[in-house]
Scaffold this active site. Structure first.
Site: not given
Ligand code: XLS
Ligand code: NI
Ligand code: NI
Length: 440
Positions: A104, A107, A235, A299, A310, A312
């Site tokens: 992003h 980031d 997404e 992803d 989430d 991850d």
């Protein structure tokens, strides 16, 4: 490059050592140049590291602050810190043997006091990213814009009731597209961020969803203007942070794209943990997008069946990666998309070496799944069982219906003559499931 000392001193290049290796800093299955179905593993998988989790994740959670030990984070000036981090990121990609990364805008570069200041920082970081890409051959799988962290996005970005929030987000995407284009990005992702609602009473859903479509059309149009030919992705994620997100699942996203005339420009970027949050298996999401011609990129991560958000996590379950790779092979592969590890090390796994263990495990699980899926396809036993299950459709009546030459009236005539349909056959679910296990 600027970095004088290594961030991951003591860790060398991760190599393929084969399934019997006892070295936990080696690959057992991911052999980048080995051919599967005639194509190198690296080209099937197109692995990417997520900049946000791996280089910006602190390990903070709702119960406490960050825990990550990151010895290279010594700069107090945010731009200098961002530049130094780029060197670390490319050292990591190099040692891991991973070909791509994703980011992003916020980031990689700090959020400034004004839009102009943020853009300037992003340009400076893009210079550094570009130098490293040239030197290393590493590539950008996709870029995106963070349209959810800053408080201006409290009510969403493209779907905000505040028109200037929409305008600011548009400016941010313009810049993110320019940088993605400049870095040769193979794609650009829209993830909803806060595009959704917490309460329908205070929400004009039609207006918000219309605005989201207008926003995406602007991005597609600007990409055309600047000559960016990378693939756009949407997404899906059903909830979190909002209780309902407009990009709920593949079916919802594809309907949105078709309803607003975006279907030629945007495919799906499907994330495992988002699929499960929507009450689907990842395989369902891939099959749905695949059969509609919208399978773009994935992803890669996994949730925890006992935790409802989430999480991850890095994927290590080979049954899961086999399902994923089977669908991907079936629909002709991911390129220009890839397998992006949108995954973070656990808060308790706070040492730099854990970043290696996490990615090695994920890459190996996918490479293993790829080999198994290819073996299943080569052997053909699953396809044979499927063909048998649908065999009646290959007879004269099935062919006539599938080609559109039958009607309710003609079928009534057929069944009046027969009196009853032929008996159904067993679905043999257990046999199918047992067959899959013979390949594992
Ligand atoms: C968050 C999303 C995000 C996107 C990129 O849940 O997965 O990481 O992939 O904005
Ligand atoms: Ni994601
Ligand atoms: Ni996610």
């Amino acid at each position: 490059m600027a970095g004088t000392s290594e961030a991951f001193a003591g860790i060398g290049k991760i190599r393929f050592e084969g399934p019997s290796s006892k070295n936990m800093l080696a690959f057992r299955h991911y052999d980048a140049d080995a051919l599967v179905e005639g194509k190198p593993m690296r080209d099937h998988l197109r692995f990417a590291v997520s900049y946000w989790h791996t280089f910006r994740g602190t390990g903070s959670d709702p119960f406490g602050p960050g825990t990550m030990i990151r010895p290279w984070e010594t700069e107090s000036d945010p731009l200098k810190a961002a530049l130094a981090r780029v060197d670390v990121a490319f050292e990591f990609l190099d040692k891991l043997g991973c070909d791509f990364y994703c980011f992003h805008d916020r980031d990689v570069a700090p959020d400034g006091k004004t839009l102009a200041e943020s853009n300037k920082s992003l340009d400076a970081v893009a210079d550094r990213l570009e130098q490293h890409q040239k030197q290393s051959g590493k590539r950008l799988l996709w870029g995106t814009a963070n349209l959810f962290s800053n408080p201006r996005y409290v009510h969403g970005a493209a779907t905000s009731p505040n028109v200037e929030t929409f305008a600011y987000a548009a400016a941010q995407v313009k810049k993110a597209l320019e940088v993605t284009h400049r870095l040769g990005g193979a794609g650009y992702v829209f993830w909803g961020g806060r595009e959704g609602y917490q309460c329908l009473w205070n929400t004009d859903m039609k207006r918000e969803v219309d605005h989201l479509a207008t926003f995406m059309h602007m991005a597609v149009e600007y990409a055309r203007e600047i000559g960016f030919t990378g693939q756009f992705y949407f997404e899906p994620k059903p909830r979190e942070p909002m209780k309902h997100q407009y990009d709920f699942d593949s079916a919802t996203c594809i309907n949105f794209l078709r309803a607003y005339g975006l279907e030629k420009h945007v495919k799906m970027n499907i994330e495992t943990n988002h699929a499960t949050l929507a009450g689907h298996e990842m395989q369902h999401e891939l099959e749905y997008a695949g059969m509609q011609g919208f399978l773009g990129s994935i992803d890669a991560n996994t949730g925890d069946t006992l935790v409802g958000w989430d999480t991850d996590q890095f994927p290590t379950n080979v049954y899961l990666t086999t399902q994923i790779m089977h669908s991907i092979l079936k629909y002709g592969g991911l390129a220009p998309g890839g397998v992006n590890f949108d995954a973070k090390v656990r808060r308790e796994s706070f040492e730099p070496v854990d970043l290696f263990h996490a990615h090695i495990g994920g890459m190996d699980a996918f490479a293993h799944g790829l080999k198994i899926a290819a073996a299943m396809r080569a052997d053909g036993a699953l396809q044979k069982l499927l063909d048998e299950r649908y065999a009646s459709w290959s007879g004269p009546l099935g062919k006539r219906i599938e080609s559109g030459s039958e009607s309710l009236a003609s079928l009534e005539k057929e069944m009046l003559a027969k009196g009853e349909a032929a008996a159904c056959k067993s679905g043999r679910q257990e046999l199918f499931e047992n067959l899959i296990n013979t390949y594992l």
